[in-house]
Design an enzyme around this catalytic site. Structure first.
Site, PDB file in Angstrom:
ATOM      1  N   LYS A 111      -4.386   5.825  -8.052  1.00 31.43           N
ATOM      2  CA  LYS A 111      -3.583   6.901  -8.597  1.00 31.43           C
ATOM      3  C   LYS A 111      -2.621   7.401  -7.537  1.00 31.43           C
ATOM      4  CE  LYS A 111      -4.317  10.171  -6.529  1.00 31.43           C
ATOM      5  NZ  LYS A 111      -4.133  10.465  -5.065  1.00 31.43           N
ATOM      6  N   TYR A 196      -4.889  15.229  -9.807  1.00 32.12           N
ATOM      7  CA  TYR A 196      -6.309  15.482 -10.101  1.00 32.12           C
ATOM      8  C   TYR A 196      -6.454  16.702 -11.025  1.00 32.12           C
ATOM      9  CZ  TYR A 196      -7.687  12.291  -6.365  1.00 32.12           C
ATOM     10  OH  TYR A 196      -7.881  11.180  -5.573  1.00 32.12           O
TER      11      TYR A 196
HETATM   12  P1  NDP Z   1      -2.684   5.133   3.973  1.00 38.42           P
HETATM   13  O1  NDP Z   1      -1.325   5.551   4.395  1.00 38.42           O
HETATM   14  O2  NDP Z   1      -3.843   5.419   4.842  1.00 38.42           O
HETATM   15  O3  NDP Z   1      -2.702   3.546   3.732  1.00 38.42           O
HETATM   16  C1  NDP Z   1      -1.732   2.862   3.024  1.00 38.42           C
HETATM   17  C2  NDP Z   1      -1.690   1.424   3.559  1.00 38.42           C
HETATM   18  O4  NDP Z   1      -0.732   0.706   2.805  1.00 38.42           O
HETATM   19  C3  NDP Z   1      -1.210   1.312   5.004  1.00 38.42           C
HETATM   20  O5  NDP Z   1      -2.236   1.474   5.947  1.00 38.42           O
HETATM   21  C4  NDP Z   1      -0.687  -0.099   5.030  1.00 38.42           C
HETATM   22  O6  NDP Z   1      -1.771  -0.977   5.174  1.00 38.42           O
HETATM   23  C5  NDP Z   1      -0.154  -0.317   3.622  1.00 38.42           C
HETATM   24  N1  NDP Z   1       1.310  -0.248   3.527  1.00 38.42           N
HETATM   25  C6  NDP Z   1       2.093  -1.245   3.066  1.00 38.42           C
HETATM   26  N2  NDP Z   1       3.373  -0.877   3.080  1.00 38.42           N
HETATM   27  C7  NDP Z   1       3.424   0.376   3.565  1.00 38.42           C
HETATM   28  C8  NDP Z   1       4.484   1.284   3.807  1.00 38.42           C
HETATM   29  N3  NDP Z   1       5.745   0.971   3.509  1.00 38.42           N
HETATM   30  N4  NDP Z   1       4.167   2.482   4.309  1.00 38.42           N
HETATM   31  C9  NDP Z   1       2.899   2.823   4.586  1.00 38.42           C
HETATM   32  N5  NDP Z   1       1.852   1.996   4.363  1.00 38.42           N
HETATM   33  C10 NDP Z   1       2.117   0.771   3.861  1.00 38.42           C
HETATM   34  O7  NDP Z   1      -2.884   5.713   2.530  1.00 38.42           O
HETATM   35  P2  NDP Z   1      -4.242   5.978   1.721  1.00 38.42           P
HETATM   36  O8  NDP Z   1      -5.177   4.888   1.992  1.00 38.42           O
HETATM   37  O9  NDP Z   1      -4.678   7.351   1.977  1.00 38.42           O
HETATM   38  O10 NDP Z   1      -3.708   5.920   0.203  1.00 38.42           O
HETATM   39  C11 NDP Z   1      -3.399   4.698  -0.435  1.00 38.42           C
HETATM   40  C12 NDP Z   1      -3.368   4.914  -1.948  1.00 38.42           C
HETATM   41  O11 NDP Z   1      -4.628   5.381  -2.377  1.00 38.42           O
HETATM   42  C13 NDP Z   1      -2.360   5.946  -2.442  1.00 38.42           C
HETATM   43  O12 NDP Z   1      -1.836   5.522  -3.658  1.00 38.42           O
HETATM   44  C14 NDP Z   1      -3.187   7.208  -2.663  1.00 38.42           C
HETATM   45  O13 NDP Z   1      -2.664   8.069  -3.655  1.00 38.42           O
HETATM   46  C15 NDP Z   1      -4.499   6.621  -3.092  1.00 38.42           C
HETATM   47  N6  NDP Z   1      -5.646   7.475  -2.735  1.00 38.42           N
HETATM   48  C16 NDP Z   1      -6.613   7.691  -3.673  1.00 38.42           C
HETATM   49  C17 NDP Z   1      -7.733   8.419  -3.375  1.00 38.42           C
HETATM   50  C18 NDP Z   1      -8.814   8.558  -4.375  1.00 38.42           C
HETATM   51  O14 NDP Z   1      -9.745   9.318  -4.122  1.00 38.42           O
HETATM   52  N7  NDP Z   1      -8.754   7.840  -5.481  1.00 38.42           N
HETATM   53  C19 NDP Z   1      -7.899   9.066  -2.061  1.00 38.42           C
HETATM   54  C20 NDP Z   1      -6.867   8.737  -1.120  1.00 38.42           C
HETATM   55  C21 NDP Z   1      -5.771   7.970  -1.469  1.00 38.42           C
HETATM   56  P3  NDP Z   1      -1.698  -2.318   6.045  1.00 38.42           P
HETATM   57  O15 NDP Z   1      -1.564  -1.860   7.473  1.00 38.42           O
HETATM   58  O16 NDP Z   1      -2.981  -2.955   5.744  1.00 38.42           O
HETATM   59  O17 NDP Z   1      -0.510  -3.083   5.581  1.00 38.42           O
END
Ligand code: NDP
Length: 378
Positions: A111, A196
């Site tokens: 989401k 949420y």
């Molecule tokens: P992060 O910023 O920690 O991680 C996102 C990852 O995406 C990065 O570490 C990177 O991984 C990859 N990535 C690829 N392209 C990009 C870019 N252009 N900019 C930044 N990152 C990029 O985010 P979250 O893990 O916190 O969130 C990810 C998703 O999960 C979102 O959609 C968020 O809304 C959702 N979410 C849902 C939650 C829930 O409880 N359901 C809780 C938290 C988040 P890599 O280095 O491996 O390429």
């Protein structure tokens, strides 16, 4: 060794564990999604996709994975799996979902579903056209305290439901993608946290809002140059009911909703989180009862549910329509905040809503150590 790829139609006959690739190895993927697979009975982590070589190497080793891929190899990753779990920033959900669907691969997408309604509709269409399942990762649709709140609200115990108040706030970490991407690309607190509260108002009222009025504000902190610090919205629901939704990236953590009826109130606090117990308080007249729900692995629950849907050829609830229903409200909230005008939402098709039959409890796991990933909060 390259393993045979089971297409969406043939999978049913095989009835094996669904093989997944997790796409994007940021904070949520590492803390909650990757460890969840070992906690399911019908799903296995087969591949990971990332832009970071160190993460691929270390997490590939930790989870004993045969396949690790960079984003440029996404099409090859799709040949090795039955499903993907997309944990990328919001502006990438659409592209990676549509490409997976086109390859005949089922999709769980985090989401909010996408940046706008057009992208959400394209994702729904891509899944339908390619005969794959698409689920938006609303983990609370399988979580006991939220399902019990729905049951209580619908039971009549609170009387006639009149209004909802939902607040979700945190201090967002400077430099996080939630702050660096504009609202047009899925940044900002309404896409991240407001969703949420909107979702809870919709599942507790079991209805879709008809209009929205909202305000955004920013107190001048440098973190809030691309997105609003906070937004508050009032959603009007059929039956002369109102929902007040507040979300902020610049305040201490609050995670709460109350549903208030003519006879009683149900308050959930914390309401939306994973990783610790959720709590609920019901007051009817002068009597108050409190309940704590044990911490569970909400991500294993939703992955199990989705794999089961694929294996039984059932449409998941929450489907892409559920994601679209929220994104259209988020978009209307930002439009109202920008224009200073009320935004009318129009009708929305009635779809299945979450209920107690969806409850799945899996045991919680320990917090894993992280590789080059930061929490989204300060
Ligand atoms: P992060 O910023 O920690 O991680 C996102 C990852 O995406 C990065 O570490 C990177 O991984 C990859 N990535 C690829 N392209 C990009 C870019 N252009 N900019 C930044 N990152 C990029 O985010 P979250 O893990 O916190 O969130 C990810 C998703 O999960 C979102 O959609 C968020 O809304 C959702 N979410 C849902 C939650 C829930 O409880 N359901 C809780 C938290 C988040 P890599 O280095 O491996 O390429």
């Amino acid at each position: 060794m390259t393993r045979k790829s089971y297409g969406p139609k043939t999978f049913l006959a095989n009835n094996k564990k669904l093989r997944y690739a997790v796409v994007g190895l940021g904070h949520l993927a590492q803390v909650a999604v990757l460890p969840a697979f070992a906690n399911t009975r019908n799903s296995e982590l087969t591949a990971i996709v990332s832009g970071d070589e160190t993460k691929l190497k270390k997490l590939g080793k930790k989870y004993k994975l045969e396949h690790t891929f960079r984003y440029g190899e996404y099409d090859s990753a799709l040949k090795e799996v039955d499903a993907v779990y997309i944990v990328l920033p919001n502006h990438l959900h659409h592209e990676y979902t549509v490409r997976a669907a086109a390859a005949g691969v089922h999709v769980i997408c985090e989401k909010p579903m996408a940046d706008n309604e057009k992208e959400c509709k394209a994702m729904i269409e891509a899944a339908a056209k390619n005969n794959v399942k698409l689920m938006i990762a609303y983990r609370l649709h399988f979580e006991e305290s939220n399902l019990e709140a729905i049951q209580k609200a619908q039971s009549g115990k609170l009387g006639e439901l009149r209004f909802f108040e939902g607040t979700f706030s945190e201090q967002a970490a400077a430099g996080n993608v939630r702050l660096t991407e504009s609202v047009a690309r899925g940044g900002g607190p309404v896409f991240d946290m407001g969703v949420y509260c909107i979702n809870a108002a919709r599942y507790l009222f079991r209805a879709e809002p008809t209009s929205v009025t909202a305000f955004s504000a920013s107190g001048g902190d440098k973190r809030f140059t691309k997105v609003d610090e906070m937004t508050s919205a009032i959603l009007r629901f059929p039956g002369e009911r109102l929902a007040n939704v507040n979300c902020s990236f610049g305040a201490t953590e609050v995670s709460r909703y109350s549903i208030v009826g003519t006879n009683g109130t149900l308050t959930a606090e914390p309401a939306y989180n994973y990783g610790f117990p959720l709590k609920q308080k019901i007051t009817i007249g002068t009597k108050t009862r409190s309940k704590t729900f044990r911490k569970t692995d909400q991500f294993a629950a939703q992955i199990m549910y989705f794999s089961d849907c694929v294996q039984r050829n059932r449409e998941p609830e929450p489907s892409g329509w559920e994601g679209l229903a929220d994104v259209r409200v988020v978009t209307a909230i930002y439009e109202s905040a920008r224009t200073g005008k009320r935004v009318e939402l129009g009708s929305f098709p009635e779809r299945p809503r979450p209920g107690m039959s969806q409850k799945i409890s899996r045991p919680a796991h320990r917090k894993p150590s992280l590789i080059k990933a930061e929490a989204p909060t300060e």
